[in-house]
Design an enzyme around this catalytic site. Structure first.
Site, short mmCIF file in Angstrom:
data_model
loop_
_atom_site.label_atom_id
_atom_site.label_comp_id
_atom_site.label_asym_id
_atom_site.label_seq_id
_atom_site.Cartn_x
_atom_site.Cartn_y
_atom_site.Cartn_z
N ASP A 11 0.87 -1.18 0.00
CA ASP A 11 0.00 0.00 0.00
C ASP A 11 0.91 1.23 0.00
OD1 ASP A 11 -2.41 1.59 0.32
OD2 ASP A 11 -1.88 1.86 2.41
N SER A 12 0.29 2.40 -0.11
CA SER A 12 1.07 3.64 -0.05
C SER A 12 1.60 3.91 1.35
CB SER A 12 0.18 4.81 -0.48
OG SER A 12 -0.92 4.91 0.39
N CYS A 74 -4.34 -1.69 -1.75
CA CYS A 74 -4.54 -0.26 -2.01
C CYS A 74 -5.57 -0.16 -3.14
CB CYS A 74 -3.20 0.35 -2.44
SG CYS A 74 -3.34 2.03 -3.06
N GLU A 153 -2.81 8.95 8.22
CA GLU A 153 -1.35 8.81 8.29
C GLU A 153 -0.78 9.62 9.47
OE1 GLU A 153 1.09 7.06 6.46
OE2 GLU A 153 -0.49 5.96 5.42
N CYS A 185 -11.01 2.69 0.29
CA CYS A 185 -9.61 3.05 0.52
C CYS A 185 -9.21 2.30 1.78
CB CYS A 185 -9.48 4.56 0.72
SG CYS A 185 -7.83 5.04 1.27
N HIS A 187 -7.20 2.85 4.01
CA HIS A 187 -6.99 3.66 5.21
C HIS A 187 -8.31 3.87 5.98
CE1 HIS A 187 -3.17 4.79 3.31
NE2 HIS A 187 -2.82 5.41 4.40
N1 DGL Z 1 -4.79 3.21 0.93
C1 DGL Z 1 -4.80 3.49 -0.44
C2 DGL Z 1 -6.09 3.22 -1.11
O1 DGL Z 1 -6.71 2.24 -0.72
C3 DGL Z 1 -4.04 4.69 -0.91
C4 DGL Z 1 -4.40 5.98 -0.32
C5 DGL Z 1 -3.45 7.09 -0.76
O2 DGL Z 1 -2.24 6.91 -0.63
O3 DGL Z 1 -3.94 8.12 -1.25
O4 DGL Z 1 -6.50 3.86 -2.03
#
Ligand code: DGL
Length: 272
Positions: A11-12, A74, A153, A185, A187
């Site tokens: 993931d990011s 992600c 984050e 997402c 996150h």
């Molecule tokens: N967690 C990621 C997603 O599911 C990336 C979020 C990001 O880095 O903008 O899209």
């Protein structure tokens, strides 16, 4: 490929840990190598070409770590890069978008499904097209929530600012009479209670992580790749890498995962 080789997950940043957590629950005997691209987060506001380049680099790195399959934990990278990398790499690669869409279609009663995600995920239209393919009559209402990722984050999970931002983003969706909302997402499950509070208890929040880990389990079995070996200690089974700020990531990871990570290695992803 060795059956006891690890699964590569990326993931990011910290968001993919919500998927890792679920894989640990559903297939506890699988080893995992996780990569969080903390130097280049967020992905959600970047172009498709950039996300494809990042995904390729990460998969090459994970390949070097000897993984037997990849989970793109992600949504943005799943939406933008999965078709390309599935063609370019021979190992099995799965993402989270298809799973999320499937659960939403199975969950909704009134056929009105909301999706929240990054700008990239929402603008890709991937969720809407998977949902429509399964239920052409479904109504899909999508909303990008770009500030959620930086808030997560920063660890602002239980915070009045996050609540205010959620109120701003989600009030319009709340008036759309949706009964199901995809947290598109990885996150977002970390601020699930805030999202639920704004949307109200009548709206089912879908976290694609569970379905993704079940899909992974099925895939490993079908491909003859499921681990049949003895389970080691967590320290030996799970390895974590980031592209920046390893200590900050470690503190966060330890508040999310069921055990404490002792070491996280920082690598230079640009060289892959
Ligand atoms: N967690 C990621 C997603 O599911 C990336 C979020 C990001 O880095 O903008 O899209």
């Amino acid at each position: 490929m060795e059956k006891n080789a690890p699964i590569g997950v990326f993931d990011s940043g910290v968001g993919g840990l919500t998927v890792v957590r679920e894989i640990m629950r559903q297939i506890p005997n699988e080893r995992i190598v996780y990569f969080g691209d903390t130097a280049r987060v967020p992905y959600g506001s970047k172009s498709k070409d950039t996300i494809i380049k990042y995904s390729r680099q990460i998969i090459r790195f994970l390949q070097g770590e000897g993984v037997k399959a990849i989970v793109i934990a992600c949504n943005t990278a799943s939406a933008f890069a999965i078709d390309t990398v599935q063609k370019e790499f021979s190992m099995p690669i799965i993402g989270v978008v298809k799973s999320g869409a499937k659960v939403a279609v199975d969950t909704t009663k009134n056929g009105r499904i909301g999706i929240i995600g990054t700008e990239g995920t929402i603008n890709s239209g991937m969720y809407a097209s998977f949902i429509k393919a399964q239920n052409p009559n479904a109504e899909v209402i999508a909303k990008a929530c770009p500030l959620f990722v930086p808030l997560v984050e920063e660890g602002m999970l239980d915070d009045t600012i996050t609540e205010q931002v959620a109120g701003r983003y989600l009030t319009a969706l709340k008036n759309e009479n949706i009964d199901t909302l995809i947290m598109g997402c990885t996150h977002y499950p970390l601020i699930k209670s805030t999202i639920q509070k704004v949307m109200g208890e009548g709206v089912n929040l879908v976290n694609p992580a569970y379905e993704t880990s079940i899909e992974l389990k099925r895939l490993l079995e079908t491909e003859g790749l499921a681990n049949v070996c003895e389970v080691d200690s967590p320290t030996l089974m799970y390895r974590f890498y980031v592209s920046d700020a390893a200590e900050k990531f470690k503190d966060f990871a330890n508040s999310i995962l069921p055990f404490d990570i002792k070491t996280i290695e920082q690598i230079n992803i640009e060289k892959y």
